[in-house]
Motif scaffolding. Structure first.
Motif, mmCIF file in Angstrom:
data_model
loop_
_atom_site.group_PDB
_atom_site.id
_atom_site.type_symbol
_atom_site.label_atom_id
_atom_site.label_comp_id
_atom_site.label_asym_id
_atom_site.label_seq_id
_atom_site.Cartn_x
_atom_site.Cartn_y
_atom_site.Cartn_z
ATOM 1 N N GLU A 215 18.509 6.932 -3.997
ATOM 2 C CA GLU A 215 19.722 6.109 -3.991
ATOM 3 C C GLU A 215 19.852 5.311 -2.698
ATOM 4 O O GLU A 215 20.184 4.125 -2.726
ATOM 5 C CB GLU A 215 20.957 6.997 -4.179
ATOM 6 N N ASP A 216 19.585 5.968 -1.564
ATOM 7 C CA ASP A 216 19.853 5.323 -0.277
ATOM 8 C C ASP A 216 18.639 5.216 0.635
ATOM 9 O O ASP A 216 18.746 4.650 1.726
ATOM 10 C CB ASP A 216 20.958 6.087 0.471
ATOM 11 N N ASP A 217 17.506 5.725 0.216
ATOM 12 C CA ASP A 217 16.318 5.712 1.060
ATOM 13 C C ASP A 217 15.219 4.856 0.447
ATOM 14 O O ASP A 217 15.225 4.585 -0.766
ATOM 15 C CB ASP A 217 15.789 7.143 1.274
ATOM 16 N N PRO A 218 14.247 4.419 1.250
ATOM 17 C CA PRO A 218 13.141 3.602 0.724
ATOM 18 C C PRO A 218 12.308 4.375 -0.295
ATOM 19 O O PRO A 218 12.224 5.599 -0.259
ATOM 20 C CB PRO A 218 12.317 3.278 1.989
ATOM 21 N N ASP A 219 11.689 3.638 -1.203
ATOM 22 C CA ASP A 219 10.772 4.246 -2.164
ATOM 23 C C ASP A 219 9.584 4.869 -1.432
ATOM 24 O O ASP A 219 9.225 4.447 -0.322
ATOM 25 C CB ASP A 219 10.251 3.195 -3.143
ATOM 26 N N ILE A 220 8.968 5.858 -2.067
ATOM 27 C CA ILE A 220 7.817 6.547 -1.484
ATOM 28 C C ILE A 220 6.681 6.576 -2.494
ATOM 29 O O ILE A 220 6.888 6.835 -3.679
ATOM 30 C CB ILE A 220 8.183 7.980 -1.057
ATOM 31 N N PHE A 221 5.484 6.290 -1.996
ATOM 32 C CA PHE A 221 4.257 6.438 -2.778
ATOM 33 C C PHE A 221 3.555 7.692 -2.292
ATOM 34 O O PHE A 221 3.413 7.908 -1.091
ATOM 35 C CB PHE A 221 3.353 5.214 -2.585
ATOM 36 N N GLN A 228 -4.662 18.044 1.069
ATOM 37 C CA GLN A 228 -3.611 17.370 1.805
ATOM 38 C C GLN A 228 -2.944 16.320 0.928
ATOM 39 O O GLN A 228 -3.521 15.838 -0.043
ATOM 40 C CB GLN A 228 -4.151 16.723 3.079
ATOM 41 N N GLY A 229 -1.699 16.004 1.274
ATOM 42 C CA GLY A 229 -0.973 14.960 0.580
ATOM 43 C C GLY A 229 -0.655 13.826 1.528
ATOM 44 O O GLY A 229 -0.562 14.022 2.749
ATOM 45 N N HIS A 230 -0.486 12.637 0.982
ATOM 46 C CA HIS A 230 -0.187 11.467 1.813
ATOM 47 C C HIS A 230 0.998 10.734 1.215
ATOM 48 O O HIS A 230 0.976 10.361 0.036
ATOM 49 C CB HIS A 230 -1.391 10.535 1.882
ATOM 50 N N MET A 231 2.050 10.546 2.011
ATOM 51 C CA MET A 231 3.226 9.787 1.600
ATOM 52 C C MET A 231 3.364 8.547 2.469
ATOM 53 O O MET A 231 3.120 8.606 3.669
ATOM 54 C CB MET A 231 4.499 10.633 1.728
ATOM 55 N N THR A 232 3.792 7.463 1.847
ATOM 56 C CA THR A 232 4.058 6.253 2.614
ATOM 57 C C THR A 232 5.202 5.480 1.984
ATOM 58 O O THR A 232 5.377 5.497 0.760
ATOM 59 C CB THR A 232 2.810 5.357 2.700
ATOM 60 N N ALA A 233 5.972 4.824 2.845
ATOM 61 C CA ALA A 233 7.035 3.932 2.391
ATOM 62 C C ALA A 233 6.687 2.482 2.725
ATOM 63 O O ALA A 233 7.553 1.605 2.689
ATOM 64 C CB ALA A 233 8.366 4.317 3.042
ATOM 65 N N LYS A 239 5.037 -2.157 -3.366
ATOM 66 C CA LYS A 239 5.007 -3.324 -4.251
ATOM 67 C C LYS A 239 3.781 -3.292 -5.153
ATOM 68 O O LYS A 239 3.872 -3.477 -6.376
ATOM 69 C CB LYS A 239 5.029 -4.602 -3.416
ATOM 70 N N GLU A 240 2.614 -3.060 -4.541
ATOM 71 C CA GLU A 240 1.368 -3.055 -5.314
ATOM 72 C C GLU A 240 1.328 -1.927 -6.329
ATOM 73 O O GLU A 240 0.954 -2.125 -7.487
ATOM 74 C CB GLU A 240 0.181 -2.943 -4.353
ATOM 75 N N ARG A 241 1.710 -0.736 -5.912
ATOM 76 C CA ARG A 241 1.637 0.415 -6.819
ATOM 77 C C ARG A 241 2.706 0.351 -7.902
ATOM 78 O O ARG A 241 2.479 0.789 -9.034
ATOM 79 C CB ARG A 241 1.754 1.717 -6.029
ATOM 80 N N SER A 242 3.887 -0.174 -7.571
ATOM 81 C CA SER A 242 4.942 -0.317 -8.581
ATOM 82 C C SER A 242 4.522 -1.313 -9.653
ATOM 83 O O SER A 242 4.730 -1.086 -10.860
ATOM 84 C CB SER A 242 6.255 -0.763 -7.930
ATOM 85 N N PHE A 243 3.914 -2.411 -9.237
ATOM 86 C CA PHE A 243 3.433 -3.405 -10.199
ATOM 87 C C PHE A 243 2.289 -2.818 -11.023
ATOM 88 O O PHE A 243 2.216 -3.002 -12.248
ATOM 89 C CB PHE A 243 2.970 -4.661 -9.460
ATOM 90 N N GLY A 244 1.400 -2.080 -10.354
ATOM 91 C CA GLY A 244 0.304 -1.428 -11.066
ATOM 92 C C GLY A 244 0.819 -0.412 -12.081
ATOM 93 O O GLY A 244 0.277 -0.301 -13.188
ATOM 94 N N TYR A 245 1.873 0.305 -11.723
ATOM 95 C CA TYR A 245 2.427 1.286 -12.648
ATOM 96 C C TYR A 245 3.064 0.607 -13.853
ATOM 97 O O TYR A 245 2.945 1.089 -14.986
ATOM 98 C CB TYR A 245 3.450 2.172 -11.953
ATOM 99 N N ALA A 246 3.733 -0.521 -13.613
ATOM 100 C CA ALA A 246 4.309 -1.273 -14.724
ATOM 101 C C ALA A 246 3.221 -1.728 -15.697
ATOM 102 O O ALA A 246 3.414 -1.718 -16.922
ATOM 103 C CB ALA A 246 5.091 -2.474 -14.190
ATOM 104 N N ARG A 247 2.077 -2.113 -15.159
ATOM 105 C CA ARG A 247 0.952 -2.499 -16.018
ATOM 106 C C ARG A 247 0.429 -1.297 -16.803
ATOM 107 O O ARG A 247 0.034 -1.427 -17.970
ATOM 108 C CB ARG A 247 -0.156 -3.125 -15.184
ATOM 109 N N LEU A 248 0.416 -0.127 -16.174
ATOM 110 C CA LEU A 248 0.024 1.098 -16.883
ATOM 111 C C LEU A 248 0.967 1.367 -18.054
ATOM 112 O O LEU A 248 0.531 1.692 -19.166
ATOM 113 C CB LEU A 248 0.056 2.300 -15.943
ATOM 114 N N GLN A 249 2.267 1.249 -17.801
ATOM 115 C CA GLN A 249 3.248 1.485 -18.853
ATOM 116 C C GLN A 249 3.064 0.517 -20.018
ATOM 117 O O GLN A 249 3.198 0.896 -21.181
ATOM 118 C CB GLN A 249 4.664 1.345 -18.286
#
Length: 274
Positions: A215-221, A228-233, A239-249
């Motif tokens: 709700e109030d924080d940046p999106d995280i990939f 190990q895990g890797h998180m980034t905002a 932008k790239e992964r969100s667009f890529g996910y939309a294409r997957l859907q």
């Protein structure tokens, strides 16, 4: 009793839980066997939990709260205890997962953790954590509580067809797991799509990943490797992964066709073949 006396409540959440259980029990002048009789378990189990040799369950914690009139102390502590059983490198993601309002995930090989049955999760975890499979399974199932809360996150899952065909735990376990996926067909905040092999190359060939929105924080990939895990905002990555996910859907089967495929695989591959 010597082992109990030596227990350090600061060593871990599990140690504190055991220490607090002993303190509260003794304050009520109850022996381990007496408390066990009250909450329908053995005194030996009480002793194992007090000395951090056994992981308590949520049901155990709720019964202890009632028996010792603790106003929900152990029901609250159990969440911390189970969270501490997750791999240290995964815990930061689990903390963010709880806060997310929207979770998008692509899974290339296995069913997403929040949708796994206990038997499926246990079979997976036994491979890499044979000595702590009970604890790890309990921790994974505890994560699933976010889908049952008053304000659950919206969850969109794209599963590779490989996740349906990769046999985990045997045919009976797989049949039950696919049946679990079908239970979400009418869930208002869960959508499941299957990405069939026939689509060929696609935007997630690099493997599984998650996108978390708040709700109030940046999106995280989020993406993970073996240990190990890797998180980034990073805005460009989001932008790239969100667009890529939309294409997957858009490429995957519709939720309705996905459910039909899951049901078909469940019957044809894992059904009664006698």
């Amino acid at each position: 009793m010597a082992n109990i006396q030596a227990l350090d409540p600061n060593a871990s959440p599990l140690s504190y839980y055991g220490w607090e259980l002993r303190r509260r029990r003794e304050a009520h002048n109850l022996k381990q066997s007496q408390l066990g009789d009250i909450i329908f378990c053995t005194g030996s189990l009480i002793g194992q939990i007090e000395t951090s040799k056994k992981l308590p369950t949520r049901d155990f914690s709720e019964r202890v709260d009632v028996a010792l009139n603790t106003d929900g102390v152990f029901s609250r502590l159990i969440g911390l205890v189970l969270h501490s059983q997750l791999p240290a490198w995964f815990q930061p993601y689990a903390e963010m997962e709880v806060k997310a309002t929207y979770i998008s995930t692509y899974q290339a090989q296995v069913v997403y953790g929040l949708l796994q049955t206990e038997e499926y999760a246990r079979a997976l975890l036994r491979v890499d954590y044979p000595d702590s499979v009970d604890e790890m399974t309990a921790a994974r199932l505890n994560r699933q509580r976010i889908l049952k809360g008053e304000n659950p996150p919206a969850l969109w899952v794209v599963l590779s067809e490989a996740a349906l065909l990769q046999e985990v735990g045997g045919r009976d376990v797989m049949r039950a797991q696919l049946a679990r996926l079908l239970e979400f067909r009418d869930a208002p905040w869960v959508q499941i799509q299957v990405l069939p092999f026939s689509v060929g190359q696609h935007t997630a060939m690099m493997g599984s990943f998650n996108l978390l929105r708040f709700e109030d924080d940046p999106d995280i990939f989020y993406v993970e490797s073996y240990d190990q895990g890797h998180m980034t905002a990073n805005p460009q990555v989001i932008k790239e992964r969100s667009f890529g996910y939309a294409r997957l859907q858009a490429t995957a089967l519709s939720p309705e066709d996905s459910a039909a495929l899951i049901a078909r695989v469940m019957e044809e591959r894992y059904g009664d073949q006698s």
